[in-house]
Write an enzyme that holds these catalytic residues in place. Structure first.
Site, short mmCIF file in Angstrom:
data_model
loop_
_atom_site.label_atom_id
_atom_site.label_comp_id
_atom_site.label_asym_id
_atom_site.label_seq_id
_atom_site.Cartn_x
_atom_site.Cartn_y
_atom_site.Cartn_z
N GLY A 134 53.46 59.39 39.15
CA GLY A 134 53.98 58.07 38.76
C GLY A 134 53.25 57.42 37.61
O GLY A 134 53.86 56.92 36.67
N HIS A 193 53.40 63.59 42.60
CA HIS A 193 52.70 62.30 42.51
C HIS A 193 52.18 62.04 41.09
O HIS A 193 50.97 61.95 40.87
CB HIS A 193 51.55 62.24 43.53
CG HIS A 193 51.13 60.83 43.87
ND1 HIS A 193 50.66 60.45 45.10
CD2 HIS A 193 51.12 59.70 43.12
CE1 HIS A 193 50.37 59.17 45.09
NE2 HIS A 193 50.64 58.68 43.89
N ARG A 224 54.60 55.54 48.50
CA ARG A 224 53.77 56.41 49.32
C ARG A 224 54.67 57.17 50.28
O ARG A 224 55.63 56.60 50.82
CB ARG A 224 52.73 55.60 50.12
CG ARG A 224 51.54 55.10 49.31
CD ARG A 224 50.63 56.23 48.83
NE ARG A 224 49.49 55.76 48.08
CZ ARG A 224 49.45 55.56 46.76
NH1 ARG A 224 50.53 55.77 46.03
NH2 ARG A 224 48.35 55.16 46.18
N GLY A 268 47.10 51.86 44.63
CA GLY A 268 47.13 52.01 46.08
C GLY A 268 45.70 52.10 46.61
O GLY A 268 44.82 52.61 45.92
N GLU A 317 50.30 65.49 50.87
CA GLU A 317 50.24 65.86 49.45
C GLU A 317 49.02 66.77 49.25
O GLU A 317 47.94 66.40 49.70
CB GLU A 317 50.12 64.61 48.59
CG GLU A 317 51.37 63.77 48.65
CD GLU A 317 51.32 62.53 47.76
OE1 GLU A 317 50.35 62.37 47.00
OE2 GLU A 317 52.25 61.72 47.84
N ARG A 377 59.02 41.65 52.10
CA ARG A 377 58.63 40.91 53.29
C ARG A 377 58.31 39.45 52.95
O ARG A 377 58.72 38.54 53.62
CB ARG A 377 57.42 41.57 53.96
CG ARG A 377 57.77 42.85 54.71
CD ARG A 377 56.53 43.61 55.06
NE ARG A 377 55.78 43.96 53.88
CZ ARG A 377 54.46 43.85 53.75
NH1 ARG A 377 53.74 43.36 54.72
NH2 ARG A 377 53.88 44.21 52.62
#
Ligand code: GLV
Ligand code: GLV
Length: 321
Positions: free
Chosen positions: A289, A287, A239, A79, A268, A180
């Site tokens: 991941g 968080h 997120r 990210g 966070e 998208r």
């Protein structure tokens, strides 16, 4: 002289820092935590490279503080919403990040969160520890299974596709995805492309793996939760900003949906008085991941190698284009 590199925390995995030390003058923050902003602004002055994480805001003010010698910002994350990308481009500063090397780890954690939320593992452990376990009981601690279910994945990039490949092994009925842009490589996963409204209405499990961009900001809002099945389980490993969190709290309180598993929140860390931390039907993780040992080691080396390549004017192994 040697290039100057600044590392924004003292607890970065050693592998990457060692690579930098061989070739550069490395200054490391004294904080094994987020560095106070005023100290960070001073510490980056005159540096050629910044090794940062998603907890450091790399904005105009920080780039000004670093000065014209700054050539590269390298983040130990996939990210990059903490980095002002257009501002870096304008100044010719390269950006390094860590795609791919954390995909498996994040997909694994997503599956762990999905199963822990649906089968209520934290609640069940609490019962075992506190005497709630009286006997085997036929309708106690039940939750929906994955076999035969429809799983919807919102955001079908590397991580979303890796989640789909794993979910398939649980004998799900079908996997739907919403993205998208077109994802030609998605075909191989067997997942079916649908609209956002269709994925909300049809999925038993809805997993968010979408990068946070203006188009995905709070796509999971009140209207979205109301379109989901009342039995739906919602999981987010992307997120916190993709979710209208107040709307999620209401949806969990009112049983608009069944449960949620969140690895990411707003903000966070999540303040201890946030209702999400006290709801039986919500599992919150801090968080983690990409927090597989192997992934974090490789991420740290990639972060360092991005810096080394940029400083030498070579092709970076993972440049954010
Ligand atoms: C973690 O959230 C990352 O972006 O790497
Ligand atoms: C996330 O950015 C992904 O690669 O899916």
């Amino acid at each position: 002289g040697r290039y100057q590199v600044f590392v924004t925390r003292s607890d970065m995995p050693q592998g990457g820092v060692d690579l930098l030390m061989k070739e550069c003058d490395v200054k490391i923050s004294h904080y094994p935590s987020v560095m106070p902003r005023d100290e960070l602004l001073k510490a980056v002055t005159g540096t050629n490279a910044i090794y940062c994480s998603l907890t450091d805001k790399i904005d105009k003010e920080l780039l000004d503080a670093a000065g014209p010698g700054l050539k590269v910002v390298s983040t130990i994350s996939v990210g990059h919403e903490h980095i002002d990308v257009p501002e870096c481009r304008k100044r010719g500063i390269k950006i390094g990040y860590t795609p791919d090397v954390l995909t498996d780890a994040t997909a694994e954690l997503t599956l762990a969160l999905l199963l822990s939320t649906s089968r209520r593992l934290p609640e069940a452990q609490h019962e075992a520890r506190t005497g709630g376990w009286k006997s085997w009981a036929p309708t106690w601690m039940t939750g929906p299974g994955l076999a035969g279910a429809t799983v919807g994945i919102v955001g079908f990039g590397r991580i979303g596709q890796a989640v789909a490949r794993r979910v398939k092994a649980f004998n799900t009925q079908q996997i739907l995805y919403y993205n998208r842009s077109e994802r030609p490589e998605a075909k191989e996963t067997g997942a079916i492309k649908v609209t956002f409204d269709e994925i909300l209405a049809q999925s038993d499990f809805i997993i968010c793996c979408a990068a946070l961009v203006p188009e995905t900001k709070e796509i999971f809002n009140k209207a979205a939760f109301e379109k989901m099945k009342r039995s739906a389980i919602f999981v987010n490993t992307s997120r916190g900003g993709t979710v209208d969190q107040d709307a999620l709290i209401e949806a969990l309180k009112n049983n608009t949906i069944r449960a949620a598993g969140l690895d990411v929140t707003t903000p966070e860390p999540l303040p201890l008085d946030n209702p999400l931390l006290n709801m039986k039907n919500c599992l919150v993780l801090p968080h983690i991941g990409s927090a597989a040992i192997e992934a974090r080691n490789v991420m740290s080396e990639l972060t360092a190698n991005n810096i080394l390549a940029a400083l030498k004017g070579c092709v970076m192994p993972a440049e954010l284009k």
